[in-house]
Design an enzyme around this catalytic site. Sequence first.
Site, PDB file in Angstrom:
ATOM      1  N   HIS B  30       0.978  -1.268  -0.128  1.00  0.00           N
ATOM      2  CA  HIS B  30       0.094   0.017   0.122  1.00  0.00           C
ATOM      3  C   HIS B  30       1.218   1.309  -0.158  1.00  0.00           C
ATOM      4  CE1 HIS B  30       0.909  -0.920   3.998  1.00  0.00           C
ATOM      5  NE2 HIS B  30       0.828   0.521   4.490  1.00  0.00           N
ATOM      6  N   HIS B  32       3.450   1.773  -1.402  1.00  0.00           N
ATOM      7  CA  HIS B  32       3.875   1.994  -3.577  1.00  0.00           C
ATOM      8  C   HIS B  32       2.508   2.894  -4.191  1.00  0.00           C
ATOM      9  CE1 HIS B  32       7.777   0.421  -2.669  1.00  0.00           C
ATOM     10  NE2 HIS B  32       7.031  -0.192  -2.367  1.00  0.00           N
ATOM     11  N   ASP B  33       1.255   2.334  -3.739  1.00  0.00           N
ATOM     12  CA  ASP B  33      -0.170   2.165  -4.365  1.00  0.00           C
ATOM     13  C   ASP B  33      -0.592   3.896  -4.234  1.00  0.00           C
ATOM     14  OD1 ASP B  33       0.238   0.329  -5.730  1.00  0.00           O
ATOM     15  OD2 ASP B  33      -0.690  -1.134  -4.289  1.00  0.00           O
ATOM     16  N   HIS B  34      -0.475   4.256  -2.896  1.00  0.00           N
ATOM     17  CA  HIS B  34      -1.225   5.111  -2.311  1.00  0.00           C
ATOM     18  C   HIS B  34      -0.694   6.653  -2.695  1.00  0.00           C
ATOM     19  CE1 HIS B  34      -3.939   7.139   0.567  1.00  0.00           C
ATOM     20  NE2 HIS B  34      -2.745   8.113   0.957  1.00  0.00           N
ATOM     21  N   VAL B  35      -0.288   6.995  -2.844  1.00  0.00           N
ATOM     22  CA  VAL B  35       0.787   8.190  -3.470  1.00  0.00           C
ATOM     23  C   VAL B  35       1.580   7.609  -5.332  1.00  0.00           C
ATOM     24  CG1 VAL B  35       0.935  10.530  -3.777  1.00  0.00           C
ATOM     25  CG2 VAL B  35      -0.671   9.626  -2.011  1.00  0.00           C
TER      26      VAL B  35
END
Lengths: 128, 160
Positions: B30, B32-35
């Site tokens: 998460h 890496h994926d969040h912003v």
Amino acid sequence: MAVSEEIFAKVKDILVDALGVDDDEVTPQATLMGDLGAESIDFLDIVFRLEKSFDIKIPRGELFPEVDAADTSLVADGVITPKGLEELKTRMPHADVATFAKDPRVDKISGLFTVEMICKYLQNKLGK
Amino acid sequence: MRWFWIDRFVEFERGKHAVSVKNVSLSEEHIHDHVPGCPVMPASLMIEGMAQTGGILLAEASDFQKMVVLAKLPKITFHGFATPGDTIRYHVTMMQETTEGGIVECKGYIGERLICEGEICFAFLEAPAGENGSSVNAFATSGLASILKVGKVQQQFQPS
């Protein structure tokens, strides 16, 4: 019964915290759901805060009673029956049931839950 | 992956307060994926960490006999970000506990820096019946209660 300023001030602070409203929105006549935007889960939060602030216990359903809309002796065609109104008066002596009785539609029942209603409940509870 | 958003408790005073830690790692998806391009811990998962800390504090007070659910976030404010390598310490204090649920005050720190603070309101639900008629305890089935055993904090901080 006049609302105690001391109780009203504490209730106002609680509603500002629980509902994220401005303090000038919290007037005695303001309805919790219609004017202050409360949702059902907020009632639980409000009860927690009242218990803590006033050092009292509020049994489930005593301040915010639930009406069984499936009970046809209490509700018929979306309207609270005379028996239902009597039950409301008994269970909510702190609420203005007489005014509600003039147009006792179920969808208007949230109008009973006002800031003043909470204050009157607390005054009765605290014996003031 | 398990839905654990705290790594262990470091303080636990029954029914009163608890402190847990969450080590933020670059290996977590998460992050890496969040912003994209900016690895930060999602605020929603910090709320989950505080809710798990507070929920276990509340549930442990009844020996996990009550089903505790997050009901509401009356207040929540974020003052900063948590990034990989940070250790977040969630400080949770019981404000009110009743037969219907409870409210906790929570704060998240990285070192001395306050990064989030707020209040969380929990409700108790009736536990559904299990196959043998006994109630199903969400903390037991999810394994959340096992966080208390990490580092044997439960024994260390159990009141005498």
